[in-house]
Design a protein around this motif. Structure first.
Motif, PDB file in Angstrom:
ATOM      1  N   HIS A 118       0.822  -1.209   0.000  1.00  0.00           N
ATOM      2  CA  HIS A 118       0.000   0.000   0.000  1.00  0.00           C
ATOM      3  C   HIS A 118       0.865   1.273   0.000  1.00  0.00           C
ATOM      4  CE1 HIS A 118      -3.569   2.394   0.511  1.00  0.00           C
ATOM      5  NE2 HIS A 118      -2.979   3.062   1.493  1.00  0.00           N
ATOM      6  N   HIS A 173      -6.663   9.516  -1.196  1.00  0.00           N
ATOM      7  CA  HIS A 173      -5.408   9.343  -1.940  1.00  0.00           C
ATOM      8  C   HIS A 173      -5.323  10.296  -3.133  1.00  0.00           C
ATOM      9  CE1 HIS A 173      -5.740   5.450   0.176  1.00  0.00           C
ATOM     10  NE2 HIS A 173      -4.439   5.563   0.271  1.00  0.00           N
ATOM     11  N   HIS A 193      -3.745  12.424   4.410  1.00  0.00           N
ATOM     12  CA  HIS A 193      -3.370  11.065   4.005  1.00  0.00           C
ATOM     13  C   HIS A 193      -2.197  11.037   3.026  1.00  0.00           C
ATOM     14  CE1 HIS A 193      -3.862   6.811   4.240  1.00  0.00           C
ATOM     15  NE2 HIS A 193      -3.763   6.726   2.916  1.00  0.00           N
TER      16      HIS A 193
HETATM   17 ZN   LIG Z   1      -3.164   5.072   1.848  1.00  0.00          ZN
END
Ligand SMILES: [Zn+2]
Ligand SMILES: [Zn+2]
Length: 295
Positions: A118, A173, A193
């Motif tokens: 990730h 994102h 984030h």
């Molecule tokens: Zn992330």
């Protein structure tokens, strides 16, 4: 129109809107749509992996529901809680769990291996959040949907929650220069984030573990929220682990002649498929190769 079709339309519409907004108001300038791993993120992680894991997770949960008396403790149905309140209840409780599990993944060498994928994208955008090891998704989505099924929530709750998770995942994102202002103290967005994905010196990604809500980071002291006008991440990814198997080429590396470009396009897809499997295998490499860095 049934709810399932509507949720697909909403997710696809949100994706399209984010792609457009990323072009118009980029947070990090110069990122490309067809960047490294576009095909495996889109075809394998987002569509194939999600579909197969959905079959496994809901297969297991429905089996438990049909073969045990757990469903008799159908709290949600017995209390007559409205659907919107059920959705909010499961959104908040699961988000609280995911904050702590995510934080644990960053502080435990074995769990970090499932989370590395990730953090591997060097371009963080609307699609890159889908890149997560299937074992990580298996754990998180089983924990996410088990109480929804076993506490007897209304059938549409899982669908609505799945749709909200998909859109919110893309949003946090996305490479959009969003300014949430004071709202960022409650809900999570790209401003915080994207810092979680930063690969700058100082490891700012050891902060901002929240997914939908930022409030957990503020309460438990892990929030990092500098003014984006003054400070933004310089790079994203895993520079500590250069051997992480990313796809070696993108469509932008195509040769200028037309016939070469078509061949190149298929080559990228094949290398992307290989990279997907290598990334899964990489989580199980020998311990001595571990580049885990804790807090
Ligand atoms: Zn992330
Ligand atoms: Zn993380």
């Amino acid at each position: 129109m049934d709810l399932q079709t509507l949720s697909y339309i909403i997710v696809a519409g949100a994706a399209l809107m984010m792609i457009i907004l990323e072009r118009l108001f980029p947070y990090t300038k110069g990122q490309k749509l067809f960047r490294e791993g576009f095909f495996y993120d889109f075809i394998l992680y987002t569509i194939v992996q999600s579909y197969l894991l959905g079959l496994i997770i809901f297969g297991i949960l429905n089996y438990i529901k049909a073969n045990t008396d757990l469903y008799n403790y159908s709290v949600m149905e017995n209390l007559g809680i409205p659907v919107w309140a059920q959705v909010i209840f499961f959104l908040i409780t699961h988000d609280f769990y995911i904050y702590w599990f995510h934080r644990w993944q960053h502080n435990n060498a074995l769990l970090w291996r499932l989370h590395e994928a990730h953090h591997s994208p060097r371009s963080v955008d609307w699609l890159s959040g889908s890149r997560s090891h299937s074992f990580e998704i298996l754990i998180n989505q089983t924990v996410e949907f088990a109480p929804i099924i076993l506490l007897g929530a209304a059938p549409e709750v899982a669908l609505i929650k799945g749709m909200i998770s998909a859109v919110w995942g893309m949003f946090i994102h996305s490479n959009i220069d969003v300014r949430l202002g004071k709202l960022q103290y409650i809900i999570n967005g790209p401003e915080m984030h994207r810092w979680h994905h930063s690969d700058d010196e100082g490891r700012e990604y050891q902060n901002n573990y929240g997914t939908k809500l930022a409030i957990w980071d503020w309460i438990f002291g892990t929030a990092f929220y500098p003014d984006p006008k003054i400070k933004k991440p310089k790079q994203y990814g895993l520079s500590d682990t250069p051997e992480f198997p990313l796809s070696p080429i993108t469509v932008h590396d195509a040769p200028p002649d037309k016939s070469g470009r078509v061949r190149h396009f298929f080559k990228v897809i094949i290398l992307d498929i290989k990279a997907y499997f290598k990334q899964h295998y990489f989580a199980f490499r020998k311990q001595k190769d571990d580049k885990y860095v804790g807090e």
